[in-house]
Design a protein around this motif. Sequence first.
Motif, PDB file in Angstrom:
ATOM      1  N   TYR A 142       9.804  14.197   4.076  1.00  0.00           N
ATOM      2  CA  TYR A 142       9.030  13.873   2.880  1.00  0.00           C
ATOM      3  C   TYR A 142       7.542  13.813   3.207  1.00  0.00           C
ATOM      4  O   TYR A 142       7.149  13.436   4.305  1.00  0.00           O
ATOM      5  N   ALA A 143       6.706  14.142   2.227  1.00  0.00           N
ATOM      6  CA  ALA A 143       5.256  14.193   2.440  1.00  0.00           C
ATOM      7  C   ALA A 143       4.528  12.963   1.910  1.00  0.00           C
ATOM      8  O   ALA A 143       3.340  12.797   2.159  1.00  0.00           O
ATOM      9  N   THR A 144       5.227  12.095   1.174  1.00  0.00           N
ATOM     10  CA  THR A 144       4.575  10.974   0.495  1.00  0.00           C
ATOM     11  C   THR A 144       5.026   9.655   1.109  1.00  0.00           C
ATOM     12  O   THR A 144       6.181   9.500   1.478  1.00  0.00           O
ATOM     13  N   VAL A 145       4.090   8.695   1.189  1.00  0.00           N
ATOM     14  CA  VAL A 145       4.403   7.358   1.689  1.00  0.00           C
ATOM     15  C   VAL A 145       4.261   6.372   0.531  1.00  0.00           C
ATOM     16  O   VAL A 145       3.237   6.346  -0.146  1.00  0.00           O
ATOM     17  N   ASN A 146       5.291   5.575   0.303  1.00  0.00           N
ATOM     18  CA  ASN A 146       5.306   4.579  -0.763  1.00  0.00           C
ATOM     19  C   ASN A 146       5.092   3.183  -0.181  1.00  0.00           C
ATOM     20  O   ASN A 146       5.627   2.857   0.873  1.00  0.00           O
ATOM     21  N   HIS A 147       4.286   2.370  -0.879  1.00  0.00           N
ATOM     22  CA  HIS A 147       4.150   0.941  -0.556  1.00  0.00           C
ATOM     23  C   HIS A 147       5.195   0.203  -1.381  1.00  0.00           C
ATOM     24  O   HIS A 147       5.087   0.155  -2.608  1.00  0.00           O
ATOM     25  N   LYS A 148       6.185  -0.379  -0.740  1.00  0.00           N
ATOM     26  CA  LYS A 148       7.295  -1.010  -1.453  1.00  0.00           C
ATOM     27  C   LYS A 148       6.832  -2.137  -2.369  1.00  0.00           C
ATOM     28  O   LYS A 148       7.383  -2.329  -3.446  1.00  0.00           O
ATOM     29  N   ASP A 149       5.812  -2.906  -1.946  1.00  0.00           N
ATOM     30  CA  ASP A 149       5.325  -4.016  -2.773  1.00  0.00           C
ATOM     31  C   ASP A 149       4.213  -3.591  -3.731  1.00  0.00           C
ATOM     32  O   ASP A 149       3.632  -4.414  -4.414  1.00  0.00           O
ATOM     33  N   GLU A 150       3.904  -2.289  -3.761  1.00  0.00           N
ATOM     34  CA  GLU A 150       2.881  -1.697  -4.631  1.00  0.00           C
ATOM     35  C   GLU A 150       1.471  -2.204  -4.342  1.00  0.00           C
ATOM     36  O   GLU A 150       0.572  -2.053  -5.152  1.00  0.00           O
ATOM     37  N   ASN A 151       1.265  -2.790  -3.164  1.00  0.00           N
ATOM     38  CA  ASN A 151      -0.060  -3.229  -2.740  1.00  0.00           C
ATOM     39  C   ASN A 151      -0.561  -2.218  -1.703  1.00  0.00           C
ATOM     40  O   ASN A 151      -0.109  -2.234  -0.557  1.00  0.00           O
ATOM     41  N   PRO A 152      -1.498  -1.334  -2.078  1.00  0.00           N
ATOM     42  CA  PRO A 152      -1.930  -0.275  -1.160  1.00  0.00           C
ATOM     43  C   PRO A 152      -2.696  -0.775   0.063  1.00  0.00           C
ATOM     44  O   PRO A 152      -2.946  -0.006   0.982  1.00  0.00           O
ATOM     45  N   SER A 153      -3.054  -2.054   0.102  1.00  0.00           N
ATOM     46  CA  SER A 153      -3.722  -2.609   1.274  1.00  0.00           C
ATOM     47  C   SER A 153      -2.735  -3.209   2.268  1.00  0.00           C
ATOM     48  O   SER A 153      -3.112  -3.547   3.385  1.00  0.00           O
TER      49      SER A 153
END
Length: 176
Positions: free
Chosen positions: A83-94
């Motif tokens: 996969y080419a995309t990385v997801n932040h599970k908690d939706e906090n990009p920091s």
Amino acid sequence: MSEKEIWKDIEGYEGAFQVSSFGRVRSLPRIDALGHHRKGILRKQGNVHDGYLQVALEHNGNKAVYLVHRLVAAAFIPNPNGYATVNHKDENPSNNRAENLEWCTMLYNNMYNGRNKRVAKALERPINVITSSGHHYFFSSQKKASEILGLNDGHVSACLHGKLKHHHGFSFEFAV
């Protein structure tokens, strides 16, 4: 019980830079081109946009800026599907801790945790469209105004959020 921070070399910068399971990046002690001994230090991370963090790396003529979450994922998260995309599970990009990241498809990332519903709800907010002569026209949503007036929805959004002043002679404001 406290979690232990693990450090791994960054691909392409082995022996010069490492990334940690906590989302930190450091340079390693080294001797520079002039023969001076340099201490390893934590690298400063800058905010790209919307909380995403980046770091600049330079070694042996390789010089580039990287998104920190992608460095952490490449070092710590298996990616058997490529996969080419990385997801932040908690939706906090920091929050770039390894346990908060996962490789995924772009579609999964966009659909994650109701993002599309939140965006759709934001587009349903009533707005006023103001003509150059000062007349106000009420629309039930940004989407409806864009469709009826034949306008670019992204430009209307940019006007509503103060990034553009006008679009095709109209200005826009959220209705109260």
